[in-house]
Design an enzyme around this catalytic site. Structure first.
Site, PDB file in Angstrom:
ATOM      1  CG  ASP A   1      -2.228   0.741   0.984  1.00 25.31           C
ATOM      2  OD1 ASP A   1      -2.167   1.788   0.301  1.00 25.31           O
ATOM      3  OD2 ASP A   1      -3.281   0.344   1.495  1.00 25.31           O
ATOM      4  CG  ASP A   2      -0.454   5.022   0.791  1.00 19.29           C
ATOM      5  OD1 ASP A   2      -0.472   4.944  -0.450  1.00 19.29           O
ATOM      6  OD2 ASP A   2      -1.413   5.454   1.458  1.00 19.29           O
TER       7      ASP A   2
END
Length: 480
Positions: A215-216
């Site tokens: 994800d981030d």
């Protein structure tokens, strides 16, 4: 084995070896009790260093204490148990609000001077957790790998963190957090496996890290609108330097839980490879909060989908609400977010897949004071027309330039685009936009280099009109 002290991470003289307290380290025996016993003994002594020698130690949730250093020797692997019973259920902020979650693999609350260091590995063994999450079989949100609440003077240095069940490092309401020389490796398809998520923290220093996440890579947060106002502390005074980011939905991301605000972020000397976005700010109506004073400089990007994104229509927590996606003007209130004073300089971005940038403020609250200086973006010829941010509420694009909507005081200085299909500077419903010494290479699509739609107070000077099929400037809309 006693770890060697270094000026960067001084370790206490008193050493507690987990094997002395019964840890086996064969990867089969559950060593939670033995490792925790060594930590507890160190705590009773008033502090010191808990050493984990080479070996594979299967463990459930562990708790640290004041003045304790957990040192992982080379060849050591702390392997997280895949049994939810080995993780107590605690109350903790998760995705912006206080709720019951499984405890992190390593955690602590209201502590000071805590260190995790060494050349070892912390392995979250996340595969079983990801599968259970996707199947909807978990009673509570998954464990984070490392989570600290309301602590001061935290140091994480040197270790490798991999396969986290969810977010990898998540300090909440902490102060003076130093994350140095870490390697974070989570598979690209592992859900919600952010790298580092500082949440309502102050004085955070992230340096010399390599992060490849599902994800981030870094997500800066400050709580959501559902929390009491006194709990929504800002996340502020962060430096991110000398890091490399590979894969991930975003390299350095602010939001979407940013109701407490994010201020004073400096990003410098970083490389982004194969990330969806590089610098990304996301929020929506109802979130409130102020994001301001963000500076990013000396960045190199390769094969990124969209290097810069500011999106005030990111519907997290309210997907499907027509008020969130409505492009019309709404009444300004405490739930209206503010994004301003964002400055990007000295950037080289090559083989960009979708667009140079997408910046969209709200009709009732434009993004304000945004600048790009000494930036060169080369888009990949023949890249895919699919735009992954369509789920964010943004329109599909293909090899676009800088797309700006609802902005005030935007500066492009010494900005150059190569291989864009549409306008290099595509500005809508904006005011006080200035282009200085900026332009684009010629295209074969007949598009203008600069297209202004329903925008005013535009100043273009010292720009180069390169030869091509289209005009340099195109004006549209009654307001322009």
């Amino acid at each position: 084995m006693t770890p060697m002290a270094s000026p960067a991470s001084p370790l206490q003289d008193v050493v507690f070896n987990v094997r002395t307290y019964g840890a086996v380290g064969d990867g089969m025996v559950l060593d939670t009790a033995a490792i925790q016993a060594a930590i507890d003994a160190c705590h009773r002594h008033g502090g010191g260093t808990v050493v984990v020698p080479a070996g594979r130690y299967r463990t459930g949730a562990l708790s640290l204490y004041d003045h304790v250093t957990l040192y992982l020797n080379a060849g050591c692997v702390l392997a997280g148990s895949q049994d939810p019973a080995d993780y107590p259920v605690i109350s903790s902020r998760w995705e912006g609000s206080e709720q019951l979650t499984y405890a992190p693999l390593i955690s602590g609350s209201h502590l000071t001077h805590v260190t995790i260091a060494g050349q070892g590995i912390i392995d979250g063994c996340g595969q079983a957790w990801w599968q259970a999450f996707k199947a909807g079989k978990l009673a509570y949100p998954r464990p984070r790998l490392i989570g600290f609440n309301d602590c001061t003077h935290l140091l994480l240095e040197g270790v490798t963190l991999r396969d986290s069940p969810s977010w990898t490092i998540n300090p909440v309401r902490c102060e003076n957090v130093n994350l140095h020389g870490l390697t974070i490796l989570n598979p690209a398809d592992a859900p919600n496996t952010d790298g580092i998520d500082p949440d309502s923290c102050r004085f955070v220093h992230i340096s010399n890290c390599h992060i490849s996440a599902g994800d981030d890579c870094i997500a800066i947060k400050s709580g959501s609108e559902g929390e009491p106002p006194e709990r929504r502390l800002p996340c502020r005074d962060l430096t991110i330097a000398n890091c490399t980011f590979a894969r991930g939905h975003g390299g350095v991301v602010i939001g979407s839980e940013m109701s407490g605000g994010v201020q004073n972020v400096a990003i410098t000397n970083c490389i982004f490879v194969d990330t969806d976005r590089a610098i990304r700010i996301k929020s929506r109506r109802g979130r409130g909060g102020v994001v301001e004073n963000v500076r990013a400089s000396n960045l190199v990007m390769e094969n990124v989908l969209c290097p810069f994104t500011i999106n005030m229509y990111y519907g997290c927590g309210a997907w499907g609400d027509p008020a969130i996606s409505d492009r019309g003007s709404h009444p300004f209130d405490q739930g209206t977010p503010t994004i301003r004073h964002i400055h990007v300089s000295q950037v080289t971005a090559n083989h960009i897949q979708v667009a140079a940038a997408y910046i969209e403020g709200l009709a009732e609250r434009p993004v304000e004071d945004i600048s790009f200086s000494d930036v060169t973006v080369s888009l990949a010829e023949g890249s895919s027309p699919d735009f992954p941010e369509m789920a964010d509420g943004l329109e599909p694009m293909h090899q676009a330039g800088f797309v700006v909507r609802n902005a005030r005081r935007v500066l492009f200085e010494k900005v150059r685009l190569i291989h864009q299909c549409g306008p290099a500077f595509d500005v809508h419903q904006s005011t006080q936009v200035e282009l200085i010494s900026s332009g684009a290479a010629a295209t074969d699509h007949g598009e203008a280099v600069a297209r202004l739609v329903d925008s005013d107070e535009i100043f273009l000077h010292a720009c180069k009109a390169v030869p091509g099929d289209g005009p340099f400037l195109k004006l549209e809309g009654e307001r322009t």
